[in-house]
Design a protein around this motif. Structure first.
Motif: not given
Ligand SMILES: [Zn+2]
Length: 235
Positions: A115, A118, A147, A150
């Motif tokens: 991601c 994050c 992801c 997110c």
């Molecule tokens: Zn993420």
């Protein structure tokens, strides 16, 4: 440990790698094995670029046309070295449903991703790709970089922000809507989208809230959150 035990332990270690992958509400966080594993060097197979790498593309081209990719050297720095696809997870594509592809894709694979927001690893699932590129009409060039948690968070922040902007511009805002507006601003500030200053400016707007409403727990809670934000800001 006997041989079967060793094989099982190895498979378990391999699968446990996915324990820390971000969860997708529909597909989970582990590869979805289909047993389908098309050969990327077969002329009738064409994988999405997200499932392959530059080495493989060059070798395939060399095999099928006898020529190397003309701009391979320039492309090299932008292409990850490893192979992102997960073996045995392929799903057949329907090229006719893809949105004006330059080269239609014949199969999607579950692919490994990290991601961009994050840094948690996640799987961009073959079935999800099929949905994006064949049902939602996304071009094959569109990539998935966040992801699922997110992406959801981003959508909810965007919705909150739109609702906030609408209330800020409203000329006929009553005190209830003002409370909503302040709530959105506080929440966006807690999420790091707005600076504390935006919330600070909201304090004045709260003057329109009738005195008897200020004893409500929800109102007191809002004031406590505003206070926490301005204290955070002073640090
Ligand atoms: Zn993420």
């Amino acid at each position: 440990m006997n041989l079967l035990g060793t094989v099982k332990a190895r498979d378990k270690a391999f699968e446990s790698k996915y324990d820390k992958y971000a969860e997708h509400p529909r597909f989970g966080h582990r590869p979805r094995r289909t047993g389908l594993n098309p050969d990327p060097y077969d002329a009738s197979v064409n994988l999405h670029y997200n499932a392959t790498n530059l080495d493989e593309i060059r070798r395939r081209l060399l095999l099928l046309t006898g020529e190397d990719l003309p701009n391979a050297k320039q492309l090299e720095p932008f292409w990850p070295k490893g192979l992102p696809r997960i073996s045995g997870t392929a799903v057949k594509a329907e090229p006719a449903k893809q949105n004006k592809p330059t080269v239609p894709v014949t199969h999607y694979f579950d692919v490994e991703r990290v991601c961009r927001r994050c840094s948690q690893p996640f799987i961009f699932f073959a079935e999800e790709q099929k949905h994006w590129y064949e049902e939602l009409g996304f071009r094959l060039e569109v990539d998935c970089v966040l992801c699922h948690p997110c992406r959801k968070r981003e959508q909810s922040l965007a919705a909150k922000r739109a609702a906030y902007e609408r209330l800020v511009k409203s000329k006929s805002r009553d005190w209830r809507e003002t409370l909503q507006m302040v709530n959105f601003a506080v929440s966006l500030s807690e999420e790091g989208v707005f600076s504390g200053r935006v919330v600070e400016r909201m304090r004045a707007a709260l003057k329109s809230v009738p005195a008897e409403e200020r004893n409500r727990p929800s109102y007191k809670n809002l004031i406590a959150r505003i206070k926490a934000i301005s204290e955070q800001d002073k640090k």
